[in-house]
Design a protein around this motif. Structure first.
Motif, PDB file in Angstrom:
ATOM      1  N   ASN A 116     -17.125  13.972   8.335  1.00  0.00           N
ATOM      2  CA  ASN A 116     -16.514  14.433   7.359  1.00  0.00           C
ATOM      3  C   ASN A 116     -16.745  14.234   5.844  1.00  0.00           C
ATOM      4  OD1 ASN A 116     -14.338  15.827   9.158  1.00  0.00           O
ATOM      5  ND2 ASN A 116     -13.601  13.815   9.474  1.00  0.00           N
ATOM      6  N   MET A 117     -17.346  12.680   5.699  1.00  0.00           N
ATOM      7  CA  MET A 117     -17.957  12.354   4.715  1.00  0.00           C
ATOM      8  C   MET A 117     -19.091  13.332   4.042  1.00  0.00           C
ATOM      9  SD  MET A 117     -16.219   9.693   3.226  1.00  0.00           S
ATOM     10  CE  MET A 117     -17.529   9.203   2.036  1.00  0.00           C
ATOM     11  N   THR A 118     -20.084  13.794   4.941  1.00  0.00           N
ATOM     12  CA  THR A 118     -21.138  14.469   4.646  1.00  0.00           C
ATOM     13  C   THR A 118     -20.751  15.943   4.354  1.00  0.00           C
ATOM     14  OG1 THR A 118     -22.530  13.200   6.220  1.00  0.00           O
ATOM     15  CG2 THR A 118     -23.435  15.365   5.672  1.00  0.00           C
ATOM     16  N   ALA A 119     -19.755  16.516   5.114  1.00  0.00           N
ATOM     17  CA  ALA A 119     -19.303  17.934   4.714  1.00  0.00           C
ATOM     18  C   ALA A 119     -18.711  17.932   3.315  1.00  0.00           C
ATOM     19  CB  ALA A 119     -18.203  18.281   5.769  1.00  0.00           C
ATOM     20  N   GLY A 120     -17.804  16.828   2.941  1.00  0.00           N
ATOM     21  CA  GLY A 120     -17.122  16.816   1.701  1.00  0.00           C
ATOM     22  C   GLY A 120     -18.312  16.686   0.563  1.00  0.00           C
ATOM     23  N   ALA A 121     -19.214  15.660   0.794  1.00  0.00           N
ATOM     24  CA  ALA A 121     -20.292  15.370  -0.299  1.00  0.00           C
ATOM     25  C   ALA A 121     -21.200  16.586  -0.438  1.00  0.00           C
ATOM     26  CB  ALA A 121     -21.055  14.243   0.202  1.00  0.00           C
ATOM     27  N   ARG A 122     -21.743  17.158   0.824  1.00  0.00           N
ATOM     28  CA  ARG A 122     -22.605  18.565   0.428  1.00  0.00           C
ATOM     29  C   ARG A 122     -21.850  19.958  -0.077  1.00  0.00           C
ATOM     30  NH1 ARG A 122     -26.536  18.050   5.452  1.00  0.00           N
ATOM     31  NH2 ARG A 122     -27.388  16.075   5.177  1.00  0.00           N
ATOM     32  N   TYR A 123     -20.647  19.988   0.586  1.00  0.00           N
ATOM     33  CA  TYR A 123     -20.000  21.392   0.274  1.00  0.00           C
ATOM     34  C   TYR A 123     -18.616  21.366  -0.281  1.00  0.00           C
ATOM     35  CZ  TYR A 123     -23.814  23.096   3.005  1.00  0.00           C
ATOM     36  OH  TYR A 123     -25.187  23.662   3.518  1.00  0.00           O
ATOM     37  N   GLY A 124     -18.365  20.422  -0.727  1.00  0.00           N
ATOM     38  CA  GLY A 124     -16.986  20.165  -1.361  1.00  0.00           C
ATOM     39  C   GLY A 124     -15.718  20.539  -0.486  1.00  0.00           C
ATOM     40  N   TYR A 125     -14.965  21.592  -0.652  1.00  0.00           N
ATOM     41  CA  TYR A 125     -13.681  21.783  -0.073  1.00  0.00           C
ATOM     42  C   TYR A 125     -14.021  22.873   1.016  1.00  0.00           C
ATOM     43  CZ  TYR A 125     -11.535  19.369  -3.783  1.00  0.00           C
ATOM     44  OH  TYR A 125     -11.389  18.398  -4.831  1.00  0.00           O
ATOM     45  N   LEU A 126     -15.325  23.307   1.082  1.00  0.00           N
ATOM     46  CA  LEU A 126     -15.569  24.524   2.030  1.00  0.00           C
ATOM     47  C   LEU A 126     -15.090  24.335   3.320  1.00  0.00           C
ATOM     48  CD1 LEU A 126     -17.277  27.222   2.116  1.00  0.00           C
ATOM     49  CD2 LEU A 126     -19.004  25.825   2.975  1.00  0.00           C
ATOM     50  N   ALA A 168      -3.194   1.908  11.793  1.00  0.00           N
ATOM     51  CA  ALA A 168      -2.617   1.622  10.517  1.00  0.00           C
ATOM     52  C   ALA A 168      -3.529   1.402   9.260  1.00  0.00           C
ATOM     53  CB  ALA A 168      -1.572   0.906  10.683  1.00  0.00           C
ATOM     54  N   ILE A 169      -4.569   0.354   9.878  1.00  0.00           N
ATOM     55  CA  ILE A 169      -5.609  -0.056   8.875  1.00  0.00           C
ATOM     56  C   ILE A 169      -6.572   1.045   8.688  1.00  0.00           C
ATOM     57  CG2 ILE A 169      -7.504  -1.701   8.892  1.00  0.00           C
ATOM     58  CD1 ILE A 169      -5.855  -3.590  10.263  1.00  0.00           C
ATOM     59  N   ILE A 170      -6.928   2.030   9.661  1.00  0.00           N
ATOM     60  CA  ILE A 170      -7.553   2.935   9.351  1.00  0.00           C
ATOM     61  C   ILE A 170      -7.336   3.901   8.449  1.00  0.00           C
ATOM     62  CG2 ILE A 170      -8.886   5.058  10.678  1.00  0.00           C
ATOM     63  CD1 ILE A 170      -9.081   3.204  13.182  1.00  0.00           C
ATOM     64  N   ALA A 171      -5.832   4.268   8.726  1.00  0.00           N
ATOM     65  CA  ALA A 171      -5.375   5.224   7.768  1.00  0.00           C
ATOM     66  C   ALA A 171      -5.499   4.621   6.355  1.00  0.00           C
ATOM     67  CB  ALA A 171      -3.958   5.532   8.327  1.00  0.00           C
ATOM     68  N   LEU A 172      -4.855   3.410   6.157  1.00  0.00           N
ATOM     69  CA  LEU A 172      -4.913   2.870   4.828  1.00  0.00           C
ATOM     70  C   LEU A 172      -6.298   2.933   4.029  1.00  0.00           C
ATOM     71  CD1 LEU A 172      -3.648   1.371   2.339  1.00  0.00           C
ATOM     72  CD2 LEU A 172      -3.946  -0.655   3.914  1.00  0.00           C
ATOM     73  N   GLY A 173      -7.324   2.538   4.933  1.00  0.00           N
ATOM     74  CA  GLY A 173      -8.683   2.360   4.330  1.00  0.00           C
ATOM     75  C   GLY A 173      -9.236   3.780   3.936  1.00  0.00           C
ATOM     76  N   PHE A 174      -9.149   4.835   4.684  1.00  0.00           N
ATOM     77  CA  PHE A 174      -9.439   6.106   4.276  1.00  0.00           C
ATOM     78  C   PHE A 174      -8.644   6.919   3.542  1.00  0.00           C
ATOM     79  CE2 PHE A 174     -11.908   5.361   8.786  1.00  0.00           C
ATOM     80  CZ  PHE A 174     -13.034   5.061   8.049  1.00  0.00           C
ATOM     81  N   SER A 175      -7.306   6.542   3.350  1.00  0.00           N
ATOM     82  CA  SER A 175      -6.704   7.363   2.569  1.00  0.00           C
ATOM     83  C   SER A 175      -6.134   7.047   1.168  1.00  0.00           C
ATOM     84  CB  SER A 175      -5.462   7.483   3.235  1.00  0.00           C
ATOM     85  OG  SER A 175      -5.369   8.044   4.739  1.00  0.00           O
ATOM     86  N   PHE A 176      -6.585   5.644   0.925  1.00  0.00           N
ATOM     87  CA  PHE A 176      -6.220   5.035  -0.393  1.00  0.00           C
ATOM     88  C   PHE A 176      -7.082   5.654  -1.655  1.00  0.00           C
ATOM     89  CE2 PHE A 176      -6.771   1.732  -3.596  1.00  0.00           C
ATOM     90  CZ  PHE A 176      -5.422   1.646  -4.220  1.00  0.00           C
ATOM     91  N   GLY A 177      -8.546   6.107  -1.260  1.00  0.00           N
ATOM     92  CA  GLY A 177      -9.221   6.714  -2.185  1.00  0.00           C
ATOM     93  C   GLY A 177      -8.693   8.073  -2.890  1.00  0.00           C
ATOM     94  N   VAL A 178      -7.830   8.598  -1.869  1.00  0.00           N
ATOM     95  CA  VAL A 178      -7.410   9.751  -2.107  1.00  0.00           C
ATOM     96  C   VAL A 178      -6.198   9.823  -3.234  1.00  0.00           C
ATOM     97  CG1 VAL A 178      -6.317  12.059  -1.330  1.00  0.00           C
ATOM     98  CG2 VAL A 178      -8.189  10.934  -0.284  1.00  0.00           C
ATOM     99  N   CYS A 185      -8.250  13.470   4.469  1.00  0.00           N
ATOM    100  CA  CYS A 185      -8.527  12.602   3.418  1.00  0.00           C
ATOM    101  C   CYS A 185      -9.994  12.277   3.248  1.00  0.00           C
ATOM    102  CB  CYS A 185      -7.625  11.253   3.580  1.00  0.00           C
ATOM    103  SG  CYS A 185      -5.836  11.627   3.360  1.00  0.00           S
ATOM    104  N   ILE A 186     -10.638  12.039   4.318  1.00  0.00           N
ATOM    105  CA  ILE A 186     -12.029  11.512   4.336  1.00  0.00           C
ATOM    106  C   ILE A 186     -12.932  12.552   3.650  1.00  0.00           C
ATOM    107  CG2 ILE A 186     -14.118  10.897   5.465  1.00  0.00           C
ATOM    108  CD1 ILE A 186     -12.324   9.583   7.547  1.00  0.00           C
ATOM    109  N   LEU A 187     -12.700  13.943   4.317  1.00  0.00           N
ATOM    110  CA  LEU A 187     -13.354  15.052   3.567  1.00  0.00           C
ATOM    111  C   LEU A 187     -13.163  15.255   2.073  1.00  0.00           C
ATOM    112  CD1 LEU A 187     -13.927  18.160   5.254  1.00  0.00           C
ATOM    113  CD2 LEU A 187     -13.209  18.196   2.930  1.00  0.00           C
ATOM    114  N   LEU A 188     -11.837  15.103   1.731  1.00  0.00           N
ATOM    115  CA  LEU A 188     -11.298  15.366   0.285  1.00  0.00           C
ATOM    116  C   LEU A 188     -11.603  14.300  -0.603  1.00  0.00           C
ATOM    117  CD1 LEU A 188      -7.744  16.629   1.000  1.00  0.00           C
ATOM    118  CD2 LEU A 188      -9.866  17.840   0.462  1.00  0.00           C
ATOM    119  N   LEU A 189     -11.710  12.990  -0.087  1.00  0.00           N
ATOM    120  CA  LEU A 189     -12.312  11.796  -0.853  1.00  0.00           C
ATOM    121  C   LEU A 189     -13.770  12.049  -1.422  1.00  0.00           C
ATOM    122  CD1 LEU A 189     -12.129   9.071  -1.965  1.00  0.00           C
ATOM    123  CD2 LEU A 189     -12.673   8.066   0.395  1.00  0.00           C
ATOM    124  N   ALA A 190     -14.656  12.650  -0.292  1.00  0.00           N
ATOM    125  CA  ALA A 190     -15.891  12.782  -0.735  1.00  0.00           C
ATOM    126  C   ALA A 190     -16.112  14.083  -1.500  1.00  0.00           C
ATOM    127  CB  ALA A 190     -16.796  13.159   0.713  1.00  0.00           C
TER     128      ALA A 190
END
Length: 471
Positions: A46-56, A169-179, A314-319
């Motif tokens: 998801n990080m790679t997809a967001g960084a390379r192609y944005g919201y595609l 819950a920790i996973i959700a917080l860690g990856f969603s906070f940046g959004v 959130c991971i994809l959108l953050l990237a």
């Protein structure tokens, strides 16, 4: 009070719907299985997809979670109705011992590939947070997973669920906070819901996202988690009155203290006939109708998939919002560095903490699935420590050889794609079979949807393999 009135009142009480706390108590197995949808392989894809192609590729994440809902529900239904996991059911129905061993071998390779991704993810997170060398980080991740599995085998499914849900819950917080700190563009998110590709590499990434989302070991594990969670209490009698008073207590220490992970309670009669046809024994022993458990399971799967889908999105959108076009973000280390530079140390640290929790939780579920695969197909019970070391060693060897961690994650998803047909096709076939599920078998449209999802995923993973092999 007349005796007849007392009997009538007791019967009425037994037939009432469970109270709100009891209904909530039925939630849990899908949340544990759902951790597999948030493992480091998902993060990397998801990080790679967001960084390379944005919201595609937003639509790919949404589509993957819709299909995952159906697949995980069918897996849980098989475990609840039959009292057997998918590997157990297949182990009983595959008569040829060589065919059964061949099936076990591919499933075992899938479990090992899963473990590689999850251990490497945990090792990378420990390296980012504390500078721990990757090999030692992998060993620590493996050791923690053993501790979590010991909790499952000694304290029961419910305690294990609480621990894994806490990590979730920790996973959700860690990856969603940046959004929350850096919200994505709303118009971009909406445009990403339109299915489309931009070149071969976007197809490869879409296949990687779906391959990392719907993984075979999650299917094997969920059927076993549902079986263990709703196993009758030890010593439960088949009489209706005793079954009602005993209810379902698989999470007590006494019910699981002497059982290995994934092992059914030996004191409870097996709920299946020799042909594998479900009868009403489980209803009587549990003290709760199977139909009610299936309704609760739908809610369980819905909650789990909503959490997993939201976090993956959130991971994809953050990237997409913060890393698009930034060089070096095609690796977990590069993404962490870019987040640190762009959004500050708090967002980057929480991202690494989420990655660590992802590795710890998902490797425990993966090891649970591996133990169930071996037990169900080979009828072998390997000691927990030995079993864990066998699947941990390949990941440690890869880290010791200095292999690129992110590339190892991607290649592990390719190996997983080989195992998808072997899990999906039998699952859909078994849950549509009256001899297996009786009156709880799939309806026609459920089977059609299951077949369509299977064909789509198998075809897309075939495309993934072709693209990888042809460079």
């Amino acid at each position: 009070m007349p005796k007849t009135a007392t009997v009538r009142d007791a019967t009425t009480l037994a037939r009432r719907s469970p109270s709100t706390p009891r209904a909530a108590w039925l939630i849990g197995p899908a949340l544990v299985a759902g951790v597999a949808y948030l493992d480091p392989g998902n993060v990397a894809s998801n990080m790679t997809a967001g960084a390379r192609y944005g919201y595609l590729l937003v639509w790919v994440v949404v589509l993957g979670n819709v299909m995952a809902w159906l697949i995980q529900y069918l897996s849980a239904k098989l475990g609840i109705v039959t009292g057997r996991s998918l590997p157990e059911t297949l182990g009983a129905r595959i008569r040829n011992p060589w065919a059964r061993r061949a099936y076990w071998l591919q499933a075992e390779l899938v479990a090992m590939a899963t473990d590689i991704a999850e251990v490497i993810g945990g090792a990378v997170a420990l390296n980012l947070l504390f500078g721990v060398p990757l090999v030692w980080g992998g060993a620590i991740t493996g050791a923690v997973s053993i501790a979590l599995l010991l909790i499952q085998s000694r304290r029961g499914p419910r305690t294990f669920e609480f621990v894994v849900i806490g990590l979730l819950a920790i996973i959700a917080l860690g990856f969603s906070f940046g959004v929350v700190v850096a919200p994505p563009d709303a118009a971009g998110v909406v445009s990403g819901l339109v299915p489309r590709f931009e070149g071969t590499d976007s197809v490869l990434l879409a296949a990687s996202i779906l391959g990392a989302t719907i993984m075979p070991h999650a299917i094997y594990a969920h059927s076993a988690l549902a079986r263990d969670r709703f196993a009758p209490a030890p010593g439960a009698q088949t009489s209706q009155n005793h079954a009602k008073s005993a209810a379902i207590r698989p999470d007590s220490a006494s019910s699981a203290r002497f059982r290995e992970v994934g092992e059914p309670d030996p004191s409870a009669p097996h709920p299946l006939s020799d042909r594998g046809t479900p009868d009403r024994t489980l209803d009587r022993l549990r003290g709760i109708p199977t139909a009610r458990l299936l309704r609760a399971t739908k809610w369980d799967v819905t909650i789990a998939m909503l959490i997993a889908g939201t976090v993956n999105l959130c991971i994809l959108l953050l990237a997409a919002a913060n890393l698009a076009g930034v060089p070096g973000t095609d690796s977990l280390e590069g993404a962490y560095a870019a987040l640190y530079a762009g959004l500050g140390p708090l967002v980057a640290t929480l991202f690494a903490v989420g990655l660590l929790a992802s590795g710890l939780a998902s490797t425990s579920v993966g090891a649970y699935a591996g133990a169930e695969i071996m037990h169900g197909l080979l009828h072998l019970r390997v000691p927990l420590l030995a079993r864990r070391l066998v699947t941990l060693i390949p990941a440690l060897v890869i880290l010791a050889l200095g292999f690129d961690p992110t590339l190892a994650l991607v290649l592990s998803q390719v190996v997983l794609s080989f195992g998808i047909p072997f899990a999906l096709v039998p699952l859909v076939a078994l849950t549509a079979n009256r001899d297996v599920l009786g009156g709880f078998r799939n309806r026609v449209w459920t089977t059609v949807a299951g077949v369509a999802a299977s064909v789509f995923l198998i075809a897309l993973n075939g495309v993934l393999l072709y693209l990888v092999l042809t460079g």
